[in-house]
Design an enzyme around this catalytic site. Structure first.
Site, PDB file in Angstrom:
ATOM      1  CG  HIS A  24      -1.755   1.215   1.369  1.00  0.00           C
ATOM      2  ND1 HIS A  24      -3.087   1.250   0.995  1.00  0.00           N
ATOM      3  CD2 HIS A  24      -1.467   2.466   1.842  1.00  0.00           C
ATOM      4  CE1 HIS A  24      -3.556   2.468   1.222  1.00  0.00           C
ATOM      5  NE2 HIS A  24      -2.600   3.210   1.750  1.00  0.00           N
ATOM      6  CD  GLU A  25       1.803   3.566   3.585  1.00  0.00           C
ATOM      7  OE1 GLU A  25       2.122   4.646   3.050  1.00  0.00           O
ATOM      8  OE2 GLU A  25       0.714   3.400   4.166  1.00  0.00           O
ATOM      9  CG  HIS A  28       0.450   6.221  -0.783  1.00  0.00           C
ATOM     10  ND1 HIS A  28      -0.629   6.670  -1.506  1.00  0.00           N
ATOM     11  CD2 HIS A  28      -0.066   5.656   0.351  1.00  0.00           C
ATOM     12  CE1 HIS A  28      -1.750   6.384  -0.858  1.00  0.00           C
ATOM     13  NE2 HIS A  28      -1.423   5.759   0.274  1.00  0.00           N
TER      14      HIS A  28
END
Length: 438
Positions: A24-25, A28
């Site tokens: 998920h990170e 980003h």
């Protein structure tokens, strides 16, 4: 062995969740770096730092509480007025009200990230579409991971299906409501046994219609009581045509609403071999998308569902098996799946389904349009873009970037709410856990 399997299941869930958060990170991090934003930190977990290592300008590491993760980008918000004018930002006087203090503190922290080249490589300076891509990147990674997990489950392992291979043939026809489990002298021979069907036969066609599943064969038989049907079977590599006449019997059959209903249907007295049958490659992604729609439909009910969970816990009522879970509850379910008395493929499939569902929940939850969630940052970026478009259409001067630090008090309220709901669910999962297997 059961305890060991339970522990392994919990560990698999923990590792899977950590990987999901890490990806998920990355969702980003990758576009942020691609667009030139300075990223100071990439962290898995919250709280005290356990381990970190600086690579280039970014510090990568792990923190004590594995409840999420974050990346620290320069200039998530525009600089404060004092910083923009080149004046040092002062600390917040104690006489300020609470919300003003929160806003001021957030501005001080944000201004720190703008020092050096952070001012030129700030997130808030990016075009709206790039900011949206960065914030969507995290949830998108969870959705992609869920699709991959469901694809492995549906197409790699398969779905348990009644195949066209005959598992057993009844010796006789027993009445539907009888308590007898063995044939007696006066019980009629089953049509399947009379026709010479044997265990291991593979049904090729029924009444001239080719069948690929046992359900298709059963549907033809159930619609043809007292009618002689030719059945082609493959026995040891050779095809044979047998004739079977289904009798009219009262049996439970699937109803249109998915439940079981009692009806009089054709019956021959044979059962199918159940095996994992790989599904078409699109079945997994389709299942993931359908579950995403269901989660979106109930996400707005989360506070009410957590409240009901609290009521059930304190009143001693049973938990809703479809209700919300904490990480503790998910870990417990993973342990139960791993420790259940079932073939290994069943347990692996169950773990994939659980991890896929968790990633769908992360995808949907992070899109809720509230700060500090990704959806809140997306809304801020879109509002900033709308303001700029409106100023151009009306011939006005370009507005200042949207100062989302004014929403910090709301962010704190959201965080407190999330902590309270998380604590409630953890308590419920310890005291009144969901019973997965009876």
């Amino acid at each position: 062995m059961t305890v060991l399997a339970f522990i392994i299941g919990v560990l698999v869930l923990v590792v899977g969740l950590a990987v999901s958060i890490a990806l998920h990170e990355v969702g980003h991090l990758a576009p942020a770096k691609a667009f030139g934003v300075r990223v100071g930190q990439y962290m898995i977990g919250f709280g005290p730092r356990i381990y970190s290592r600086r690579i280039g300008e970014t510090e990568y590491g792990f923190r004590l509480l594995p409840l999420g993760g974050f990346i620290s980008m320069a200039g998530m918000y525009p600089p404060s007025k004092a910083a923009a004018e080149g004046e040092p930002e002062r600390g917040t006087p104690r006489r300020r009200r609470l919300f003003e203090s929160m806003i001021q503190d957030a501005r001080v922290v944000n201004d720190e990230t703008l020092k050096g080249d952070g001012g030129e490589r700030a997130f808030y300076r990016l075009p709206v579409y790039k900011r949206v891509i960065i914030m969507l990147g995290g949830p998108a990674m969870n959705l992609i991971l869920a699709i991959i997990l469901f694809a492995i489950m549906f197409s790699g392992i398969g779905v348990q299906t009644a195949t066209t291979t005959v598992a057993a043939v009844n010796e006789c026809v027993l009445p539907a409501q009888t308590s007898k489990t063995a044939c007696g002298a006066g019980d009629p021979v089953s049509p399947a046994a009379a026709a010479g069907i044997r265990p291991g036969d593979v049904i090729v066609s029924v009444d001239g219609t080719a069948v690929d599943t046992f359900a298709e064969a059963s549907a033809i038989i159930q619609k043809s009581p007292e009618k002689t049907l030719p059945i082609v079977v493959d026995r040891d590599g050779a095809r044979q045509t047998l004739e079977v006449t289904p009798v009219l019997a009262t049996r439970e059959v699937p109803a249109a609403d998915g439940t079981m209903a009692t009806a009089e249907v054709g019956f021959v007295g044979m059962s199918a071999t159940v095996a994992y049958v790989p599904q078409p490659i699109w079945e997994g992604p389709q299942a993931a998308i359908e579950q995403t729609g269901r989660v979106m439909g109930i996400i707005w009910q989360l506070p009410a569902r957590v409240y009901q969970t609290a009521v059930d816990t304190f009143t001693g009522a049973g938990r809703d098996p479809n209700g919300p879970l904490s990480v503790v509850g998910a870990g417990r379910l993973a342990g139960e799946v791993a420790a259940t008395d079932a073939p290994i493929l069943n347990r692996v499939s169950g773990m994939l389904a659980l991890l896929g569902s968790l990633n769908i929940a992360l995808f949907v939850f992070n899109l809720v349009p509230l700060l500090p969630l990704d959806g809140g940052h997306i809304v801020v970026a879109l509002w900033d873009g709308l303001k700029r478009v409106w100023s151009r259409l009306t011939g006005r001067r370009a507005p200042r970037p949207v100062d989302a630090t004014k929403l910090i008090p709301v962010t704190y309220i959201v965080v407190i709410g999330l902590v309270l709901m998380g604590g409630t669910l953890i308590l419920a999962d310890i005291v009144n856990p969901v019973q997965l297997f009876g």
